[in-house]
Design an enzyme around this catalytic site. Sequence first.
Site, PDB file in Angstrom:
ATOM      1  N   SER A 114      28.118  31.441  42.478  1.00  0.00           N
ATOM      2  CA  SER A 114      27.789  30.948  41.143  1.00  0.00           C
ATOM      3  C   SER A 114      27.511  29.434  41.178  1.00  0.00           C
ATOM      4  O   SER A 114      26.624  29.005  41.911  1.00  0.00           O
ATOM      5  CB  SER A 114      28.921  31.330  40.175  1.00  0.00           C
ATOM      6  OG  SER A 114      28.474  31.302  38.849  1.00  0.00           O
ATOM      7  N   ASP A 173      24.465  41.270  36.330  1.00  0.00           N
ATOM      8  CA  ASP A 173      25.166  40.001  36.123  1.00  0.00           C
ATOM      9  C   ASP A 173      24.771  39.425  34.762  1.00  0.00           C
ATOM     10  O   ASP A 173      23.597  39.192  34.504  1.00  0.00           O
ATOM     11  CB  ASP A 173      24.803  39.011  37.249  1.00  0.00           C
ATOM     12  CG  ASP A 173      25.747  37.820  37.323  1.00  0.00           C
ATOM     13  OD1 ASP A 173      26.231  37.379  36.262  1.00  0.00           O
ATOM     14  OD2 ASP A 173      26.002  37.335  38.446  1.00  0.00           O
ATOM     15  N   HIS A 200      29.018  39.928  37.889  1.00  0.00           N
ATOM     16  CA  HIS A 200      29.210  38.584  38.414  1.00  0.00           C
ATOM     17  C   HIS A 200      30.409  38.555  39.370  1.00  0.00           C
ATOM     18  O   HIS A 200      31.516  38.181  38.992  1.00  0.00           O
ATOM     19  CB  HIS A 200      29.443  37.627  37.239  1.00  0.00           C
ATOM     20  CG  HIS A 200      29.274  36.180  37.587  1.00  0.00           C
ATOM     21  ND1 HIS A 200      28.098  35.665  38.075  1.00  0.00           N
ATOM     22  CD2 HIS A 200      30.136  35.133  37.500  1.00  0.00           C
ATOM     23  CE1 HIS A 200      28.245  34.357  38.278  1.00  0.00           C
ATOM     24  NE2 HIS A 200      29.472  34.016  37.946  1.00  0.00           N
TER      25      HIS A 200
END
Length: 219
Positions: A114, A173, A200
């Site tokens: 991320s 996601d 995610h």
Amino acid sequence: MAPLRVLCIHGYRQNGSSFREKTGALRKLLKKQVELVYLSAPHSVQQAPDKENGSCPGVGGDEDQRGWWFSDVQARSFSAQQQCEESLGLDESLTTVREAVKVQGPFDGILGFSQGAAFVAMVCSLQEQKLEPEFNFRFAILVAGFRSACKEHQTFYSTPLLIPSLHVFGLEDRVIPDNMSRELLPSFQDPQVLTHPGGHFVPAASAHRQTYQDFLKKF
């Protein structure tokens, strides 16, 4: 053969130990091939209720929430979608990586998740521009990565990076939609891609083992 040593860069609102917990399945999946070393970002993030899990921080070891840079300089907060002229905190984060390389290195590769994956792309860019002599990563794994929307970061994307890269993202996601991860691909020469049907997180099902292993055995 000695396992490859990989420096792991957590996501926004995580820290080294919470990311270690969340990637237990990946460590197990690749334990013969890699040794994962976890780093915590230098910046504390103000606590906020965790929208994803509908709970307050503290559940799952994320009490000490950290970040690699802030897109909102005034509020000291971060959003991947936020357009900004300048950011705050990147220099300190680069110093943290430099220290880790000196003290805990050498590392074969670097893995980010991320915001951590977006940061890894920046680290690789600085390495290839010969601006960080201590950095000598041979490969990068970017999970749910994205291009920073901050104007001052656009120099990181000016030429495609030669470092071998594996880009991993989930088709469901909702935090970093897969189209944002796809936008990062042209910043790398010959990027390899692993998609998964989930959200995610760092995928580590047996179905993904082959892709990870095939990528890693080149090094």
